[in-house]
Scaffold this motif. Structure first.
Motif, mmCIF file in Angstrom:
data_model
loop_
_atom_site.group_PDB
_atom_site.id
_atom_site.type_symbol
_atom_site.label_atom_id
_atom_site.label_comp_id
_atom_site.label_asym_id
_atom_site.label_seq_id
_atom_site.Cartn_x
_atom_site.Cartn_y
_atom_site.Cartn_z
ATOM 1 N N GLU A 13 -57.332 -44.307 18.606
ATOM 2 C CA GLU A 13 -55.891 -44.190 18.389
ATOM 3 C C GLU A 13 -55.271 -43.075 19.226
ATOM 4 O O GLU A 13 -54.085 -43.133 19.571
ATOM 5 N N GLN A 14 -56.087 -42.041 19.569
ATOM 6 C CA GLN A 14 -55.581 -40.987 20.443
ATOM 7 C C GLN A 14 -55.279 -41.540 21.841
ATOM 8 O O GLN A 14 -54.260 -41.218 22.452
ATOM 9 N N ILE A 15 -56.206 -42.355 22.353
ATOM 10 C CA ILE A 15 -56.015 -42.979 23.664
ATOM 11 C C ILE A 15 -54.773 -43.871 23.647
ATOM 12 O O ILE A 15 -53.924 -43.821 24.558
ATOM 13 N N ILE A 16 -54.660 -44.703 22.603
ATOM 14 C CA ILE A 16 -53.536 -45.638 22.519
ATOM 15 C C ILE A 16 -52.205 -44.895 22.489
ATOM 16 O O ILE A 16 -51.234 -45.278 23.168
ATOM 17 N N LYS A 17 -52.152 -43.822 21.696
ATOM 18 C CA LYS A 17 -50.903 -43.060 21.586
ATOM 19 C C LYS A 17 -50.464 -42.503 22.934
ATOM 20 O O LYS A 17 -49.282 -42.577 23.304
ATOM 21 N N LEU A 18 -51.413 -41.939 23.687
ATOM 22 C CA LEU A 18 -51.068 -41.365 24.989
ATOM 23 C C LEU A 18 -50.720 -42.449 26.012
ATOM 24 O O LEU A 18 -49.872 -42.241 26.883
ATOM 25 N N ARG A 19 -51.347 -43.612 25.887
ATOM 26 C CA ARG A 19 -51.042 -44.689 26.831
ATOM 27 C C ARG A 19 -49.616 -45.221 26.604
ATOM 28 O O ARG A 19 -48.968 -45.681 27.550
ATOM 29 N N THR A 20 -49.128 -45.148 25.373
ATOM 30 C CA THR A 20 -47.738 -45.562 25.119
ATOM 31 C C THR A 20 -46.746 -44.622 25.778
ATOM 32 O O THR A 20 -45.572 -44.963 25.944
ATOM 33 N N LEU A 21 -47.230 -43.431 26.163
ATOM 34 C CA LEU A 21 -46.371 -42.460 26.852
ATOM 35 C C LEU A 21 -46.440 -42.619 28.372
ATOM 36 O O LEU A 21 -45.863 -41.813 29.099
ATOM 37 N N GLY A 22 -47.201 -43.633 28.834
ATOM 38 C CA GLY A 22 -47.237 -43.919 30.262
ATOM 39 C C GLY A 22 -48.492 -43.468 30.975
ATOM 40 O O GLY A 22 -48.605 -43.649 32.193
ATOM 41 N N LEU A 23 -49.458 -42.889 30.250
ATOM 42 C CA LEU A 23 -50.695 -42.442 30.881
ATOM 43 C C LEU A 23 -51.680 -43.597 30.997
ATOM 44 O O LEU A 23 -51.693 -44.518 30.166
ATOM 45 N N THR A 24 -52.513 -43.573 32.044
ATOM 46 C CA THR A 24 -53.616 -44.515 32.130
ATOM 47 C C THR A 24 -54.694 -44.099 31.133
ATOM 48 O O THR A 24 -54.660 -42.984 30.584
ATOM 49 N N GLU A 25 -55.656 -44.971 30.886
ATOM 50 C CA GLU A 25 -56.738 -44.627 29.953
ATOM 51 C C GLU A 25 -57.514 -43.404 30.442
ATOM 52 O O GLU A 25 -57.881 -42.526 29.652
ATOM 53 N N GLU A 26 -57.759 -43.332 31.756
ATOM 54 C CA GLU A 26 -58.476 -42.190 32.313
ATOM 55 C C GLU A 26 -57.677 -40.906 32.153
ATOM 56 O O GLU A 26 -58.218 -39.860 31.790
ATOM 57 N N GLN A 27 -56.371 -40.965 32.430
ATOM 58 C CA GLN A 27 -55.518 -39.783 32.269
ATOM 59 C C GLN A 27 -55.454 -39.348 30.815
ATOM 60 O O GLN A 27 -55.474 -38.148 30.514
ATOM 61 N N ALA A 28 -55.385 -40.311 29.905
ATOM 62 C CA ALA A 28 -55.347 -39.987 28.483
ATOM 63 C C ALA A 28 -56.631 -39.285 28.050
ATOM 64 O O ALA A 28 -56.593 -38.300 27.307
#
Length: 306
Positions: A280-295
């Protein structure tokens, strides 16, 4: 100093072209620059490679820099540095280390630092490690820290390994007298096939002494980490050990915190947790425009910073 040393210094010790205050710069086993100050005297050790640093009680909120750099393969650098800190002194010691290797030979720095803190002295010790270079030769850093804290002395240690170090064996041993305090924050990142061993042993011999040991680590790739801490309370004292680790890819961590109470009034606690990054941490950051690697990088950076 060569250009590689300057680049490493900017990473491990915030070098901006000069150091303000006392300093000794070690490059490939030799001295690349040294300066004492009014209250901090740096001298070469007799009979062994290394330094003797005398810090006067008049040193208040002063800084001494003792970075060490290895800039090529085939160097096996061993140094012994002793710090004598007088009663009531208040100093920051910056002791970063960088190993660069573009060859097929191994490169290594082994720094053995001993601290002798007199009554009510306060030391903030900062140590940052990094390995760089594109060679097949290994980059190795093996720091040893030994400390004796007299009555009321305080030693704060912030140790960070940024990455790129193939093998590291990190050992810390400390003895605390009455009302002395030891505070350690360790941050450790390994990747690829890197290996790291951390070993802490703290003995509290004086009434109302205390230790707070916090370690945060991330094991990525096929890297492996072994963590061991031992807190010994032989009097009325308090000790706390916390080891938190994140696994990424096929990384592994073995954590073994240990406590020994030799007195009925010793209050000792240890905590250990190993897990992975929550989805869920990855998903939350990806909704902000980050790639999975950046998240993932964002989460790891925040975790290591504590």
């Amino acid at each position: 100093m060569n250009e590689i040393t300057k680049e490493l210094l900017s990473v491990v010790s915030d070098w901006d072209g000069e150091f303000k205050g006392a300093y000794n710069i070690r490059e490939d086993g030799g001295c690349a620059g040294r300066s004492s100050s009014e209250h901090i005297l740096i001298e070469s050790k007799e009979g062994q490679p290394g330094l003797v640093i005398h810090i006067s009680s008049e040193a208040q909120q002063e800084i001494v820099y003792i970075p060490a750099c290895v800039t090529r393969g085939g160097v096996d650098d061993l140094v012994y540095n002793d710090f004598y800190v007088e009663a009531g002194a208040d100093v920051k010691i910056v002791a970063g280390c960088g190993v660069h290797n573009d060859s097929d030979e191994s490169a290594r720095h082994n720094g053995i630092h001993r601290f002798f803190l007199a009554e009510h002295a306060h030391v903030l010790y900062q140590e940052k490690h990094i390995g760089t270079g594109t060679g097949n030769g290994t980059k190795n850093i093996d720091p040893v820290t030994e400390a004796v804290l007299e009555e009321g002395a305080v030693l704060e240690m912030n140790t960070i390994q940024i990455g790129g170090v193939d093998n590291t064996n990190r050992k810390t041993v400390a003895t605390l007298k009455a009302r002395a305090q030891l505070i350690i924050h360790e941050s450790l990142l390994t990747d690829h096939n890197e290996k790291a061993v951390t070993d802490f042993e703290v003995t509290m011999e004086g009434e109302d002494s205390s230790v707070n040991l916090i370690s945060r680590s991330v094991a990525k790739g096929n890297s492996s980490q072994n963590y061991h801490s031992r807190i010994v309370g032989n009097c009325r004292c308090t000790g706390h050990s916390e080891c938190d680790a994140i696994l990424v890819d096929q990384g592994t961590v073995n954590a073994a915190p240990e406590l020994f109470a030799g007195d009925i009034d010793a209050s000792l606690i240890h905590e250990a947790a190993i897990g992975k990054i929550a989805g869920e941490q990855i998903i939350k950051l990806r909704t902000l425009g980050l790639t999975e690697e950046q998240a993932e990088e964002k989460i790891i950076d925040g975790f290591l910073r504590g």
